[in-house]
Scaffold this motif. Structure first.
Motif, mmCIF file in Angstrom:
data_model
loop_
_atom_site.group_PDB
_atom_site.id
_atom_site.type_symbol
_atom_site.label_atom_id
_atom_site.label_comp_id
_atom_site.label_asym_id
_atom_site.label_seq_id
_atom_site.Cartn_x
_atom_site.Cartn_y
_atom_site.Cartn_z
ATOM 1 N N ALA A 196 0.828 -1.206 0.000
ATOM 2 C CA ALA A 196 0.000 0.000 0.000
ATOM 3 C C ALA A 196 0.863 1.258 0.000
ATOM 4 O O ALA A 196 0.547 2.246 -0.672
ATOM 5 C CB ALA A 196 -0.936 -0.009 1.202
ATOM 6 N N ILE B 296 2.292 1.801 -3.629
ATOM 7 C CA ILE B 296 1.292 2.287 -4.581
ATOM 8 C C ILE B 296 0.896 3.728 -4.264
ATOM 9 O O ILE B 296 0.750 4.566 -5.167
ATOM 10 C CB ILE B 296 0.049 1.369 -4.572
ATOM 11 N N ALA B 297 0.747 4.051 -2.973
ATOM 12 C CA ALA B 297 0.337 5.399 -2.594
ATOM 13 C C ALA B 297 1.391 6.434 -2.961
ATOM 14 O O ALA B 297 1.065 7.560 -3.362
ATOM 15 C CB ALA B 297 0.058 5.457 -1.095
ATOM 16 N N THR C 110 0.819 7.464 -6.544
ATOM 17 C CA THR C 110 -0.466 8.038 -6.960
ATOM 18 C C THR C 110 -0.865 9.300 -6.201
ATOM 19 O O THR C 110 -1.603 10.133 -6.732
ATOM 20 C CB THR C 110 -1.583 6.990 -6.793
ATOM 21 N N GLU C 111 -0.385 9.468 -4.968
ATOM 22 C CA GLU C 111 -0.831 10.604 -4.156
ATOM 23 C C GLU C 111 -0.500 11.963 -4.775
ATOM 24 O O GLU C 111 -1.365 12.844 -4.816
ATOM 25 C CB GLU C 111 -0.227 10.511 -2.752
ATOM 26 N N VAL D 22 -4.345 7.792 1.074
ATOM 27 C CA VAL D 22 -4.653 6.739 0.105
ATOM 28 C C VAL D 22 -3.963 5.439 0.485
ATOM 29 O O VAL D 22 -4.442 4.340 0.185
ATOM 30 C CB VAL D 22 -4.261 7.199 -1.319
ATOM 31 N N LYS D 23 -2.820 5.545 1.192
ATOM 32 C CA LYS D 23 -2.104 4.352 1.637
ATOM 33 C C LYS D 23 -3.013 3.461 2.469
ATOM 34 O O LYS D 23 -3.024 2.226 2.294
ATOM 35 C CB LYS D 23 -0.877 4.775 2.440
ATOM 36 N N LEU E 2 -6.229 3.389 2.374
ATOM 37 C CA LEU E 2 -7.282 2.843 1.507
ATOM 38 C C LEU E 2 -6.788 1.590 0.781
ATOM 39 O O LEU E 2 -7.509 0.577 0.696
ATOM 40 C CB LEU E 2 -7.729 3.906 0.503
ATOM 41 N N PHE E 3 -5.565 1.650 0.267
ATOM 42 C CA PHE E 3 -5.008 0.464 -0.401
ATOM 43 C C PHE E 3 -4.797 -0.676 0.602
ATOM 44 O O PHE E 3 -5.007 -1.859 0.263
ATOM 45 C CB PHE E 3 -3.687 0.819 -1.081
ATOM 46 N N LEU F 10 -8.123 -2.338 1.181
ATOM 47 C CA LEU F 10 -8.473 -3.233 0.074
ATOM 48 C C LEU F 10 -7.682 -4.542 0.159
ATOM 49 O O LEU F 10 -8.229 -5.634 -0.088
ATOM 50 C CB LEU F 10 -8.203 -2.526 -1.263
ATOM 51 N N TRP F 11 -6.398 -4.434 0.502
ATOM 52 C CA TRP F 11 -5.566 -5.635 0.638
ATOM 53 C C TRP F 11 -6.094 -6.541 1.755
ATOM 54 O O TRP F 11 -6.222 -7.758 1.570
ATOM 55 C CB TRP F 11 -4.129 -5.219 0.909
#
Length: 435
Positions: free
Chosen positions: A37, A40-41, A44-45, A72-73, A75-76, A79-80
């Motif tokens: 996470a 990915i964050a 994208t952030e 957003v971290k 949030l990912f 989801l994980w």
């Protein structure tokens, strides 16, 4: 409830779930998810936050969106953990996925709470609210909320037929604060939408915004008291006594509040108006429930109580029209031609940029034969009194000075003539010494 009643559930929970090999597997899943996470964050952030900052005109909504983008971290990670929990549900027992489920609940709670509390502008208060809210949800997720709530409910006192416990007090404070905070937030968002409307007058916009906020706060308070289960009839006498005391102590506050509503209804002043109240001259920046914010030309912001605008004489320079007439008095020497002076004064005033020639032309009148000058009064109109009155007078006077100097017209100064009734003999001593 004693201390052992809280410790025993913790001991059973520790032996059943923590001392298990599946606990280490779940810790590995959570650690891998956190690293994934974060990676990915970080990619994208920045782009998402740059696009979000293009939102204009609603700072509260922008703060929420920016707080969402910066988390957003989480949030990912949610989801994980959700995906891992679904997979573990298909092939394991609940006792072998409890840590992933608990981490999913806590991560989701922290994500929502940390985003919403960023609306609170005070960083310390925002952090404290987030920690307290997440702490309660953590107790709920781990099943420890029951013993804690029972302990708080046991600390109670009886007020007649009413039982008042520490739990009820905390619920009332938390619910009231949270609901009023949400009401203020929603009121601010709706107020920004109202302020952007081009079909409403400035006074009506302020009135609608205040009514929305007051109604939402009253509804929030009623819901909070109802949700806590407090019997309001038992507090009738107490609330009546407190109400009388508050009424005497807050007479000025109530008077200013009612005066503010009257000002909005009769539209006597509105944001942007240029006003004079006593020695204060400036333009109205904002209308509040208790005061009016007036900014003067020197940058000072006066917070004038609403009651003063009802009880005192107020000069509104832009109430029905933005045009204001300015008078400038001056004098010229007796050897000047008054017709030429009038012509030059009108032409000079018309050439000053702020003078509103499209509304009314400047005029100049001779007003008196003064002691040492011919006295004139120059009148002209401006359409922007908020930009100052003294400065436009100074610009016109400087322009008149230049024009009269170029035309050879003198601006006299007072002369004094001394008449000696008896002759005065002046003698000069030898050597040029003074007598």
């Amino acid at each position: 409830m004693d201390f052992m009643q809280i410790v025993q559930p913790l001991e059973i929970w520790f032996r059943t779930f923590v001392l298990s090999e599946w606990t280490f597997y779940q810790l590995g899943i959570i650690a891998v998810g956190y690293i994934f996470a974060s990676f990915i964050a970080s990619r994208t952030e920045p782009a998402m936050e740059t696009r979000a900052r293009r939102i204009k005109g609603n700072p509260d909504l922008l703060r929420v969106i920016i707080a969402f983008m910066r988390r957003v971290k989480w949030l990912f990670l949610i989801l994980w953990l959700w995906l891992a929990n679904v997979i573990l549900t298909q092939g394991t027992w609940p006792s072998q996925r409890w840590l992933v489920s608990t981490a999913l609940t806590l991560a989701a709670a922290w994500f929502v709470i940390s985003v919403l509390t960023k609306i609170i502008r005070n960083p310390t208060l925002s952090r404290m609210v987030a920690i307290v809210s997440w702490g309660y949800l953590a107790l709920y997720a781990t099943g420890l909320d029951g013993p804690v709530l029972s302990t708080l409910d046991g600390a109670a006192v009886n007020l007649g037929a009413t039982r008042l416990s520490l739990l009820i007090v905390l619920k009332a404070v938390v619910l009231t604060t949270a609901l009023i905070w949400v009401a203020v937030l929603v009121g601010n968002v709706l107020s920004h939408w109202v302020q952007r409307s081009g079909d409403l007058s400035p006074s009506f916009k302020v009135l609608i915004s205040k009514v929305i906020k007051i109604v939402l706060i009253m509804i929030a308070g009623a819901i909070a008291l109802s949700a806590t289960g407090i019997d309001l009839t038992a507090l009738t006498v107490f609330s009546g006594a407190v109400g009388v005391g508050i009424g005497f102590g807050l007479q000025k506050v109530v008077s200013n509040f009612i005066s503010g509503i009257i000002i909005l209804l009769d539209k006597s002043i509105k944001p942007g108006d240029t006003i004079t109240l006593g020695d204060t001259f400036g333009f109205i920046r904002d209308l509040r429930a208790r005061f009016v914010s007036v900014i003067t030309r020197d940058g000072k912001e006066y917070l004038i109580p609403n009651e003063d605008f009802i009880s005192q004489q107020v000069v509104n320079w832009s109430f029905s029209s933005d045009y204001v007439r300015i008078d400038v008095d001056f004098g010229t020497s007796y050897d000047s031609d008054p017709h030429e002076v009038v012509r030059i004064a009108i032409e000079t005033a018309s050439a000053v940029p702020r003078v509103a020639n499209d509304y009314k032309d400047p005029v100049c009148w001779m007003t008196a034969f003064g002691a040492s000058s011919l006295d004139f009064r120059l009148r002209f109109w401006i359409s922007d009194p908020a930009n100052g009155l003294t400065n436009i007078r100074g610009q016109v006077l400087m322009a008149l000075w230049d024009a009269f100097k170029q035309a050879g017209i003198a601006i006299p100064f007072p002369h004094r003539e001394i008449i000696m009734k008896t002759p005065v003999e002046i003698q000069r001593l030898p050597g040029g010494q003074a007598p």
